[in-house]
Design an enzyme around this catalytic site. Structure first.
Site, mmCIF file in Angstrom:
data_model
loop_
_atom_site.group_PDB
_atom_site.id
_atom_site.type_symbol
_atom_site.label_atom_id
_atom_site.label_comp_id
_atom_site.label_asym_id
_atom_site.label_seq_id
_atom_site.Cartn_x
_atom_site.Cartn_y
_atom_site.Cartn_z
ATOM 1 N N THR A 49 0.806 -1.225 0.000
ATOM 2 C CA THR A 49 0.000 0.000 0.000
ATOM 3 C C THR A 49 0.839 1.275 0.000
ATOM 4 O O THR A 49 1.803 1.367 0.769
ATOM 5 C CB THR A 49 -0.925 -0.008 1.238
ATOM 6 N N SER A 120 2.200 -7.452 1.427
ATOM 7 C CA SER A 120 1.111 -6.716 2.081
ATOM 8 C C SER A 120 -0.147 -6.683 1.197
ATOM 9 O O SER A 120 -0.655 -7.738 0.856
ATOM 10 C CB SER A 120 1.599 -5.308 2.449
ATOM 11 N N GLN A 121 -0.642 -5.506 0.809
ATOM 12 C CA GLN A 121 -1.818 -5.489 -0.079
ATOM 13 C C GLN A 121 -1.540 -6.315 -1.342
ATOM 14 O O GLN A 121 -2.448 -6.963 -1.885
ATOM 15 C CB GLN A 121 -2.209 -4.048 -0.454
ATOM 16 N N ASP A 205 3.788 -7.664 13.651
ATOM 17 C CA ASP A 205 3.262 -7.008 12.445
ATOM 18 C C ASP A 205 1.840 -6.499 12.690
ATOM 19 O O ASP A 205 0.952 -7.266 13.059
ATOM 20 C CB ASP A 205 3.276 -8.026 11.289
ATOM 21 N N HIS A 217 6.801 -5.379 9.643
ATOM 22 C CA HIS A 217 6.015 -5.511 8.407
ATOM 23 C C HIS A 217 6.873 -5.260 7.169
ATOM 24 O O HIS A 217 6.670 -5.896 6.142
ATOM 25 C CB HIS A 217 4.833 -4.541 8.435
#
Ligand SMILES: *[C@@H]1O[C@H](CO)[C@@H](O)[C@H](O)[C@H]1NC(C)=O
Ligand SMILES: *[C@@H]1O[C@H](CO)[C@@H](O)[C@H](O)[C@H]1NC(C)=O
Ligand SMILES: *[C@@H]1O[C@H](CO)[C@@H](O)[C@H](O)[C@H]1NC(C)=O
Ligand SMILES: *[C@@H]1O[C@H](CO)[C@@H](O)[C@H](O)[C@H]1NC(C)=O
Ligand SMILES: *[C@@H]1O[C@H](CO)[C@@H](O)[C@H](O)[C@H]1NC(C)=O
Ligand SMILES: *[C@@H]1O[C@H](CO)[C@@H](O)[C@H](O)[C@H]1NC(C)=O
Length: 238
Positions: A49, A120-121, A205, A217
């Site tokens: 993101t 992540s995303q 995280d 993260h």
């Protein structure tokens, strides 16, 4: 159902081709593509993101893969990677981009081994595209959306800091016990792909678990990149 395998020698590496375990009868892909521009291995990378278009934190592992398998090509998933109120529409666009880009590539290079890496995303959209949803409000359906050729050719799917993390999945790596902010339901399975997935998440995280460390993260490439590469190698070389 047990996955079936076939052996083929491409270039200097002996590759283990995963044959579609969902099909009743195993079909073996042709040994060589007639498109001489096609690489032996192609990696798709999806960033996290708010990072600018590129590989974002997925770059670390992608570099390791290219170094280990020279000639490997890499392709960015092109999607907004937006946050805040645009997060769910970004995830929806990202899932569509994964499906479109892997499908286009499979049509051009149907014999190339594919590796997926999402951060992540970027991990969420790959997880959703391959394992299906639902992922309300971004995705309603529960079926895998990727092409049959991609299903066959993908050798490894590496997810880092995935918001869909939940404890107990067969492919989890790391010490997180809490789920992420878009966690899968407990008991979720992704049978077609789970032997090819590694999903990294540690408890500090805040996005794939319930911690408070942004550093954790962002640090999976450094922490687990080598381990992820070893996993990929184990899927490719006999
Ligand atoms: C090469 O691939 C194309 C597209 O799949 C196919 O139409 C063509 O017949 C192939 N040519 C040879 C020589 O195999
Ligand atoms: C969401 O996207 C719109 C349109 O691109 C943009 O104007 C808006 O600033 C974005 N909002 C957030 C929270 O990123
Ligand atoms: C051959 O593969 C290259 C590399 O992926 C691609 O750019 C090209 O469009 C392909 N050609 C055909 C005829 O599929
Ligand atoms: C999911 O279904 C709901 C209810 O039918 C609908 O409003 C929504 O637009 C759908 N979402 C997507 C991403 O298709
Ligand atoms: C989980 O692993 C991370 C990273 O190695 C470490 O910082 C953390 O202390 C561990 N947490 C627990 C509860 O073991
Ligand atoms: C995080 O989740 C774990 C496991 O569910 C729980 O033991 C812990 O108390 C939670 N920590 C916070 C800060 O909510």
């Amino acid at each position: 159902m047990k996955p079936l395998f076939s052996l083929t020698s491409i270039g200097q590496v002996l590759l283990l081709l995963v044959v579609d375990s969902a099909s009743a009868t195993a079909t073996t892909a042709p040994l060589f593509s007639n498109n001489t521009s096609c690489p032996d291995i192609h990696v798709f990378g999806a960033r996290e993101t708010t990072t600018p278009q590129g590989f974002g934190s997925a770059q670390t592992l992608i570099n390791l893969i290219i170094k280990r398998f020279p000639g490997t090509t890499a392709e960015e998933i092109v999607y907004p990677a937006a946050g805040g109120s645009n997060y769910s529409s970004s995830v929806a666009a990202g899932i569509a981009a994964v499906v479109r880009q892997t499908g286009t590539f499979a049509a051009q290079c149907p014999d190339t081994i594919v590796i997926m890496h999402g951060y992540s995303q970027g991990a969420q959209i790959i997880d959703d595209a391959f394992c299906g949803g639902p992922d309300i409000p971004s995705l309603n359906s529960s079926t895998s959306l990727v092409s049959r050729t991609t299903t066959t050719n993908v050798a490894a799917i590496i997810l880092m800091g995935n918001p869909r993390h939940v404890a107990g999945l067969a492919f989890n790596v790391g010490n997180a016990t809490a789920g992420g902010f878009a966690a899968r339901p407990v008991g979720f399975r992704c049978p077609v792909f789970e032997s090819r997935i590694q999903a990294y998440c540690d408890s500090p995280d805040p996005f794939c678990s319930n911690g408070t460390s942004a550093e954790t993260h962002q640090g999976y490439g450094r922490e687990y990149g080598r381990q992820a590469l070893d996993f990929i190698v184990s899927k490719l070389i006999i």
